[in-house]
Design an enzyme around this catalytic site. Structure first.
Site, PDB file in Angstrom:
ATOM      1  N   TRP A   1       0.817  -1.216   0.000  1.00  0.00           N
ATOM      2  CA  TRP A   1       0.000   0.000   0.000  1.00  0.00           C
ATOM      3  C   TRP A   1       0.846   1.260   0.000  1.00  0.00           C
ATOM      4  CZ3 TRP A   1      -4.274  -0.660  -2.106  1.00  0.00           C
ATOM      5  CH2 TRP A   1      -5.025  -1.812  -1.899  1.00  0.00           C
TER       6      TRP A   1
ATOM      7  N   ASP B   1      -1.615   6.229   6.800  1.00  0.00           N
ATOM      8  CA  ASP B   1      -2.675   5.389   6.230  1.00  0.00           C
ATOM      9  C   ASP B   1      -3.009   4.338   7.278  1.00  0.00           C
ATOM     10  OD1 ASP B   1      -4.287   3.581   4.940  1.00  0.00           O
ATOM     11  OD2 ASP B   1      -2.947   3.236   3.227  1.00  0.00           O
TER      12      ASP B   1
ATOM     13  N   LYS C   1     -12.461  -1.859   6.137  1.00  0.00           N
ATOM     14  CA  LYS C   1     -11.719  -2.878   6.890  1.00  0.00           C
ATOM     15  C   LYS C   1     -12.297  -3.012   8.301  1.00  0.00           C
ATOM     16  CE  LYS C   1      -9.162  -2.922   3.233  1.00  0.00           C
ATOM     17  NZ  LYS C   1      -7.897  -2.267   2.970  1.00  0.00           N
TER      18      LYS C   1
HETATM   19  C1  LIG Z   1      -7.458  -1.566   1.624  1.00  0.00           C
HETATM   20  C2  LIG Z   1      -6.412  -0.562   1.805  1.00  0.00           C
HETATM   21  C3  LIG Z   1      -6.300   0.551   0.958  1.00  0.00           C
HETATM   22  C4  LIG Z   1      -7.154   0.718  -0.291  1.00  0.00           C
HETATM   23  O1  LIG Z   1      -8.327   1.329  -0.053  1.00  0.00           O
HETATM   24  P1  LIG Z   1      -9.425   1.538  -1.211  1.00  0.00           P
HETATM   25  O2  LIG Z   1     -10.571   2.043  -0.405  1.00  0.00           O
HETATM   26  O3  LIG Z   1      -9.638   0.243  -1.903  1.00  0.00           O
HETATM   27  O4  LIG Z   1      -8.897   2.581  -2.127  1.00  0.00           O
HETATM   28  C5  LIG Z   1      -5.329   1.485   1.239  1.00  0.00           C
HETATM   29  N1  LIG Z   1      -4.482   1.328   2.272  1.00  0.00           N
HETATM   30  C6  LIG Z   1      -4.552   0.263   3.085  1.00  0.00           C
HETATM   31  C7  LIG Z   1      -3.577   0.124   4.212  1.00  0.00           C
HETATM   32  C8  LIG Z   1      -5.509  -0.719   2.880  1.00  0.00           C
HETATM   33  O5  LIG Z   1      -5.571  -1.792   3.688  1.00  0.00           O
END
Ligand SMILES: *Cc1c(COP(=O)(O)O)cnc(C)c1O
Length: 393
Positions: free
Chosen positions: A118, A193, A219
């Site tokens: 990511w 993030d 998530k």
């Molecule tokens: C799932 C995830 C993303 C992606 O998010 P989207 O909503 O699909 O754009 C970004 N960063 C992390 C750490 C993730 O687990």
């Protein structure tokens, strides 16, 4: 051994036997805690309109928006000098929005700590909008299994921000607490993030120098369609963002419109409110962290005590993810792995293999988000032990 279109091998999340209770170990989107899913279902049986049908400008929705925002602030202990935004475009939207809001033009420097899938993607996206310096977190073998040491000389003091992912969902690497920057670099805001670990541990917002933290909902806190973005107020201001930053991504524009610049994801915002209420009722973030530690430990113990039958890539226990546990079986033996997937699927444990754009790989992955109880994790651990003893011969 099996036709490779067996549902368990292509990521099926349902069972052939409808009476089997499903446990969803998916990396996301995934289930919410049963109590939250029940509450969503009940909301459709109450008199009146649900938020799916409410104008975002109605007093009823404004009430929901206020309630969700206040719950997030209270439960995550967010100081007053931070603003809570409900943004569009998922985590990927923020990969672009972060540099577009914090860098005025392309010559502005940002430092990216890249230690997994990511952060790689975020870094690639940012190259279009600013001058990216990377701190490469690859291990000597070229894989992502660790978090790099942060050395003063490697961080340009003029960086507009330092970017990291607190839980690399695919690779299973987590910062259980945010890393401390070298003293001479602590003026630089951190961008986090936290898509896959938000709500599972406390955040010392000011002490750790958080400038922006975002989490896509799908998530731990809700469904795809809304992303929580929390921004320190001194980073806001129309003059700071790139003039090319689209309105829907512009933090200041959205804040000034009280999250109603365009139509927000009304229902998704209500769901985050339910999740927060559940979390509070369960004992808040401290208790959630205790649960996360317990759920992950039970699985790592099975892996570590399996005499090599199961393997996991991250060896440093201080960096092992409590959210996503990658594991392989007999060194990645395909037949045994297929057998494992089919047998666990037959017992209702789904989501252990996801077909991703990054490939299947030899690793399965157990994701332990808010929907997974300690009992659920124990059930998988028990299955893993039984499977290992049947196949050790
Ligand atoms: C799932 C995830 C993303 C992606 O998010 P989207 O909503 O699909 O754009 C970004 N960063 C992390 C750490 C993730 O687990």
């Amino acid at each position: 051994m099996y036709a490779n279109n067996h549902p368990a091998l292509v990521g099926s999340l349902s069972s052939s036997d409808p009476s089997v209770k499903l446990i969803n170990f998916s990396p996301g989107p995934t289930s919410l805690p049963k109590a939250v899913e029940d509450e969503i279902a009940a909301s459709f049986k109450k008199p009146g309109l649900t938020s799916l049908a409410l104008s975002h400008r109605s007093p009823e929705f404004l009430n929901i928006l206020d309630h969700t925002t206040a719950s997030i602030r209270r439960i995550m202990d967010i100081p007053d000098d931070y603003e809570v935004l409900f943004t569009h475009g998922g985590g990927h939207g923020q990969f672009a929005a972060v540099p577009l809001n914090l860098c005025h033009d392309k010559s502005d420097v940002a430092t990216y700590i890249v230690n997994g899938t990511w952060t790689e993607r975020a870094c690639d996206e940012a190259q279009r909008f600013c001058t990216v310096h990377t701190i490469d977190g690859r291990d000597p073998a070229g894989g992502y299994t660790t978090f790099p040491e942060l050395i003063e000389e490697e961080i340009d003091p003029k960086s507009k921000f330092i970017y990291l992912c607190s839980n690399e969902t695919v690779n299973g690497i987590e910062n259980h607490r945010l890393p401390k920057l070298p003293k001479s670099r602590r003026h630089i805001p951190l961008v986090i993030d936290a898509s896959s670990d938000f709500t599972t541990k406390p955040i010392d917002w000011q002490g750790e120098g958080v400038g922006v933290l975002f989490a896509c909902a799908s998530k731990n806190i809700g469904h795809p369609g809304v992303t929580l973005t929390i921004v320190r107020r001194d980073l806001l201001g129309e003059d700071k963002a790139s003039p090319l930053c689209p309105g829907v991504f512009n933090y200041t524009t959205n804040l000034e419109a009280d999250n109603l610049w365009n139509t927000p994801s009304t229902f998704n915002i209500e769901v985050i409110g339910y999740l927060m209420a559940w979390l509070e009722h369960q004992g808040g973030v401290a208790e959630n962290e205790r649960r996360s530690i317990a759920k992950s430990r039970i699985l790592y113990d099975v892996i570590d005590n399996s005499g090599g039958f199961y393997g996991t890539p991250v060896q440093d226990k201080a960096l092992r993810s409590r959210m996503n546990i990658p594991f392989n079986i007999k060194g990645g033996d395909e037949n045994v792995t297929d057998e494992f997937l089919i047998q666990s699927w037959n017992e209702g444990m789904v989501g252990l293999r996801t077909l991703t754009p990054f490939g299947v790989g030899e690793y399965l992955r157990a994701s332990l988000y808010n929907c997974i109880t300690e009992e659920n994790a124990a059930k998988l651990a028990d299955f893993m032990q039984r499977f290992a003893s049947r196949n050790l011969a």
